[in-house]
Design a protein around this motif. Structure first.
Motif: not given
Ligand code: PBG
Length: 325
Positions: A118, A120, A122, A165, A195, A201, A204-205, A217, A221, A248, A273-274, A313
């Motif tokens: 990935d 990015c 962030c 991403s 995205k 998300y 994920f964060r 974002r 995004q 995504k 995603v998460s 996942y």
């Protein structure tokens, strides 16, 4: 001409006949397993909102990558948690960074496993935004330079595919140029082209410790309300040299996956995603849904919509279950 001439139930009478006429045949072939790499040795810290997923140091990560490969999963995607974060995300593009070391170690341990990284900022910036900040604004062009540096450092470490991403404009072209000039013309780009700015998300964060410290974002995004704009984003990334494109998240955007699949003849990926994972896990832990059945249904629906590559996942469970069928 309808009933009794037509009886659709004829083709649903047994598993053998259902299997014969099945339109979507889920397989492990397009699975990509996301993994989080952190500094240290012997470290494995569970991510509380994502049961089964952990932040791991390179040694532990390699063990799990081997397990994924043994299950028949063809690819992993790596996210890094640096030692120190700063304004410019410096640890994201150094040769000794966590992701770079993890790529080298996995490539050595399992050369046949595809390693996607990935790309990015962030995870590496102290403010948690995906780019360089000035007066609380994310600057596009200076960010693109750093992303290209990051992609190059991943390629040098051995990544076969880089996946930006960040959603900055022009980053695919900059990455392609940087890679080509440095002799990495064979490294492929999987761009997170469409995205969306999504609430999904959240977990994920926690996993990547990458929540923005101010604002959100939305200035980079995509707006969840826009579908035609996704086609524009995909067209631009392909023009700039993307080899594969991603939509995504997955489930709230199945219509986008479908439209992109119809409009472009390139491999389409989707990121389950998460937050999508966390919802399934939470409901399953409460006994409210049958996890295996739901995960297989979700995976099938993403493939049916048009994604041949699925980042999820659930990959290890899916690989086990699909094998057993
Ligand atoms: C980095 C990045 C994010 C995800 C993948 N790459 C987080 C974000 O944009 O905030 C999310 C993946 C997930 O939720 O599983 N920009």
């Amino acid at each position: 001409m309808s009933f009794p001439t037509h009886r659709p139930r004829r083709l649903r009478r047994s598993e053998a006949i259902r299997c014969l006429v099945r339109e979507t045949r889920p397989s492990t072939a397009g699975l990509v397993y996301p993994m989080f790499v952190c500094p240290g040795k012997g470290v494995r810290v569970d991510v509380s909102s994502m049961p089964g997923i952990a932040q791991q140091s390179v040694d532990k990560l390699v063990e799990e990558a081997r397990e994924a490969a043994d299950l028949g999963i063809p690819a992993v995607i790596l996210f890094g948690l640096p030692e120190h974060k700063d304004e410019k995300g410096s640890e994201g593009y150094i040769a000794s960074g966590v992701v770079q070391r993890a790529v080298e170690a996995i490539r050595k341990a399992r050369p046949e496993l595809l390693v996607v990284t990935d790309v990015c900022l962030c995870e590496y910036t102290d403010h948690g935004h995906c780019g360089v900040i000035k007066n609380e604004e994310v600057l596009n062009d200076p960010t693109v330079e750093l992303l290209a540096e990051m992609a190059l450092s991943h390629a040098r470490a051995g990544a076969q595919i880089v996946a930006p991403s960040d959603m900055m404009d022009g980053r695919v072209a900059a990455i392609r140029k940087k890679l080509d000039v440095a002799g990495f013309a064979d490294v492929a780009i999987l761009s997170y082209a469409a995205k969306y700015c999504s609430g999904f998300y959240g977990p994920f964060r926690e996993a990547a410790q990458s929540a923005p410290q101010f604002g959100d974002r939305r200035s980079y995004q995509m707006d969840p309300a826009n579908a035609r704009e996704a086609l524009k984003e995909v067209a631009l990334d392909l023009e700039e040299g993307a080899d594969m494109i991603m939509v995504k998240p997955a489930l709230p955007y199945l219509d986008i996956i479908h439209r992109v699949r119809e409009a472009f003849d390139v491999p389409v990926a989707a990121y389950n995603v998460s937050g999508e994972y966390a919802m399934v896990k939470a409901a399953a832990q409460n006994g409210w849904i049958d996890e295996k059945r739901v995960v297989l249904e979700i995976f099938t629906s993403i493939q049916r919509a048009g994604a041949s590559i699925v980042l999820t996942y659930h990959a290890k469970d899916l690989a086990r279950w699909l094998k057993a069928c």
